[in-house]
Design an enzyme around this catalytic site. Structure first.
Site, mmCIF file in Angstrom:
data_model
loop_
_atom_site.group_PDB
_atom_site.id
_atom_site.type_symbol
_atom_site.label_atom_id
_atom_site.label_comp_id
_atom_site.label_asym_id
_atom_site.label_seq_id
_atom_site.Cartn_x
_atom_site.Cartn_y
_atom_site.Cartn_z
ATOM 1 N N HIS A 235 -48.121 -13.874 39.987
ATOM 2 C CA HIS A 235 -46.871 -13.288 39.494
ATOM 3 C C HIS A 235 -47.012 -11.770 39.557
ATOM 4 O O HIS A 235 -48.042 -11.222 39.170
ATOM 5 C CB HIS A 235 -46.639 -13.762 38.053
ATOM 6 N N ARG A 255 -36.641 -7.816 35.221
ATOM 7 C CA ARG A 255 -35.995 -7.351 36.463
ATOM 8 C C ARG A 255 -34.603 -7.951 36.600
ATOM 9 O O ARG A 255 -33.682 -7.322 37.096
ATOM 10 C CB ARG A 255 -36.882 -7.681 37.665
#
Ligand SMILES: Cc1cc2nc3c(=O)[nH]c(=O)nc-3n(C[C@H](O)[C@H](O)[C@H](O)COP(=O)(O)OP(=O)(O)OC[C@H]3O[C@@H](n4cnc5c(N)ncnc54)[C@H](O)[C@@H]3O)c2cc1C
Length: 603
Positions: A235, A255
């Site tokens: 990740h 995000r």
């Protein structure tokens, strides 16, 4: 030897989302169900899931449907997914999410009262049903509340160390309880593995102590096949500072809510490299990217929301080029949105409450005021037990698998949010078909010598007591080696060194000693985990050596591009007759024309 013995029609090993959903379904089919978990009920890894559950409900964008979700999943997985699983998943996820709601899950809401959905990497439309950034907690709470009334027998703090067989069929499992260290024997007509992932094979990981590849190894030792083991997901955003919290996840939802990645020069480096197959769907300026995160249907996604494999590699590139942050990561900034959103600080705290507290408490950083420092962390394994797409049965009769320990749906890379939907879609299927299978069985015989042998081996570390090496030294050495040699960027010579390094580590693991007694003895548990960690590490390394190309989560700097010859095969490992690990390739079955057309239409 005499063991405490339990008998169930279906035994589910693992009480995360996949295990609980499987147990509920099997129980609803009228068979007796036992549910075993390593820690307390409710503490499974699923509880840590933050960002949301991917399902094409089309509540926020009515252009979404199963076909778009299917095409996104296949594109994200770079077309080596099990397409049938991807199809079932995309079609069934909305019903599974609505079912959770009917069972009491309280999702965030749209203004008109429907389940709210947010943007996530690789998903074309806002698709993740969520509860702030604590979605996994709500999922587990709901499944537990529902399951508790089904008459499921729960065996908490019990670790399974071996599956038991009658000929070619799995007929039970054997384990120890953490509290007293006593052994337990489970008889069952069908067994479902739902044990999660393998993150603890690496040094930097978002995964908890439970993720030691147990289900993968139990299946492998019982003769089942593992597939796609080279595909490990790193990740892009884990905490990197202070060192004690390195690896803890920073959800992609940051995000999704408008957070941007910057290097030390303050540049949004994600705009520097956009893969060809995502170019048409990706914003080419910051303004458009921002509009996308705020729900403008005419805008395209910002490059921060490209797939995880790509974002991780871009971050590594910046760090290697000397453009990283002070502690060796890059900057992730959500505080900037205050310039665009009224009451910005409160908005951030409302949308990302866990992230706010995580950084405030662990790093003394207020994310509403300043950027975070982040870097890649081992997060998820796409590889796992090879199963039949419809029934979730492995290649061994009576043994089923679901959730992160099973494989197929994700191909070379998982899209965020697709795991929570995977575990409820295929958890349900595993429960349904395991119950059917169990009902069709007549008698079960267990040769207790298998259990005696497992018990004897499990107790060996006590015989060596403090004269043997401690298990943690071996565990750290393995984690260090996998991180350095089979990590985000791989090559032949380093992976060969890792493979050569596994044999001496296995010898050391066979000689570890532990002191004290069997009650709550973490050293003993760590000693028993070593076999699992070594087995999955070998499977990852051997498969990664065979895949001489770069695809999804598997990137090789000696073969940096995708090679069409590898686009039609999966790598499978199994235990050979001589006890050694075998790797071979299998051809992915031809996709039906209707599904090919779906992918074409979505290009
Ligand atoms: C921090 C974090 C955030 C995430 N956020 C998201 C997200 O927003 N959306 C998303 O889709 N995915 C997310 N994921 C991934 C997702 O949470 C997991 O892939 C998923 O929850 C796995 O569920 P599972 O049921 O397969 O396994 P788990 O939930 O891990 O459950 C495994 C169970 O198996 C038991 N077990 C293991 N070994 C044994 C053994 N030997 N004997 C007995 N029991 C055993 C454990 O005790 C546990 O009960 C996230 C992951 C992390 C780490």
């Amino acid at each position: 030897m005499d063991y405490q013995t339990h008998e169930h029609d279906v035994l589910v090993i693992g009480a995360g989302g996949a295990g609980l959903r499987a147990a509920i379904e099997a129980s609803a089919a009228g068979v007796s169900v036992g549910l075993v978990c390593k820690s307390l009920l409710g503490k499974a890894h699923t509880v840590m899931a933050e960002g949301g559950i991917a399902a094409a409900l089309a509540n926020v964008d009515d252009r979404d449907n199963w076909k778009v979700h299917f095409a996104d999943t296949m594109r994200g997985g770079q077309y080596v997914n099990n397409w049938r699983m991807a199809e079932l998943h995309a079609k069934e996820a909305p019903d599974r999410v609505r079912e959770l709601e009917a069972w009491g899950a309280v999702f965030d809401r749209t203004k008109d009262g429907r389940i709210l959905q947010r943007n996530f990497g690789g998903h074309r439309y806002p698709r993740l049903a969520h509860v702030g950034d604590r979605t996994g907690l709500e999922l587990i709470r709901t499944l537990q509340d529902h399951g508790i009334h089904q008459g499921i027998d729960v065996h908490m703090e019990c670790t399974i160390i071996r599956l038991l067989k009658d000929g070619d069929r799995v007929v039970g499992a054997f384990g120890y309880e953490r509290e007293r260290g006593r052994f337990k024997l489970f008889k069952a007509s069908a067994v479902i593995l739902a044990t999660g992932g393998i993150g603890r094979a690496y040094k930097i990981t978002s995964n908890s102590w439970e993720y030691t590849g147990d289900g993968h190894t139990l299946a492998y030792d019982a003769g089942a096949e593992l597939v796609d083991m080279e595909f490990v997901q790193f990740h892009p955003t884990g905490m990197i500072w202070p060192p004690s919290v390195q690896g803890i996840l920073v959800t992609e939802a940051v995000r999704g809510e408008g957070g941007v990645l910057k290097n030390k020069e303050g540049r949004r480096f994600m705009f520097d490299e956009i893969p060809d197959n995502y170019r048409a769907q990706t914003a080419d300026n910051e303004e458009e990217g921002w509009r996308y995160t705020q729900g403008d249907k005419a805008a395209r996604r910002p490059p921060e929301l490209l797939t995880r494999d790509h974002v991780s590699r871009c971050i590594v590139r910046e760090i290697k080029a000397g453009r990283g942050s002070p502690h060796g990561g890059v900057f992730l900034d959500i505080s900037w949105i205050k310039a665009r959103v009224p009451n910005g600080a409160d908005h951030i705290k409302k949308k990302l409450p866990s992230m706010y507290h995580q950084f405030k408490q662990l790093a003394d950083i207020d994310i509403t005021q300043e950027p975070m420092e982040v870097g890649p962390t081992t997060h998820y394994i796409m590889g796992g037990v090879r199963v039949d797409a419809d029934t979730q049965m492995s290649t061994v009769s009576g043994l089923f698998a679901a959730g992160e320990c099973a494989a197929g749906i994700n191909g070379a890379n998982r899209l965020g949010g697709n795991s929570l939907s995977d575990i409820i879609v295929f958890g349900k299927r595993a429960g349904e078909y395991a119950a059917k299978y169990a009902k069709a069985q007549t008698s079960t015989a267990i040769d207790s010598r298998q259990a005696d042998e497992a018990a004897r081996r499990a107790l060996e570390p006590f015989e060596r007591s403090t004269s043997g090496e401690g298990p943690y030294q071996v565990q750290y050495a393995l984690q260090e080696m996998m991180q350095d040699l089979v990590g985000i960027v791989r090559n032949e010579s380093e992976m060969q060194r890792a493979l050569d390094g596994l044999a001496p580590l296995r010898e050391r693991a066979n000689r570890v000693g532990v002191g004290g007694h069997r009650e709550y003895n973490p050293g003993w548990h760590a000693a028993l985990d070593l076999h699992n960690l070594l087995t999955v590490s070998e499977a990852i390394t051997r498969s990664a050596l065979e895949r001489r190309e770069s695809r999804g989560g598997h990137f090789r700097d000696d073969y940096p591009t995708k090679d069409a010859r590898f686009g039609t095969i999966n790598f499978v490992v199994r235990k050979g007759r001589d006890g050694q690990m075998e790797v071979f390739s299998v051809t992915i079955p031809e996709m039906p024309e209707t599904l090919k057309q779906v992918i074409k239409d979505m290009e």
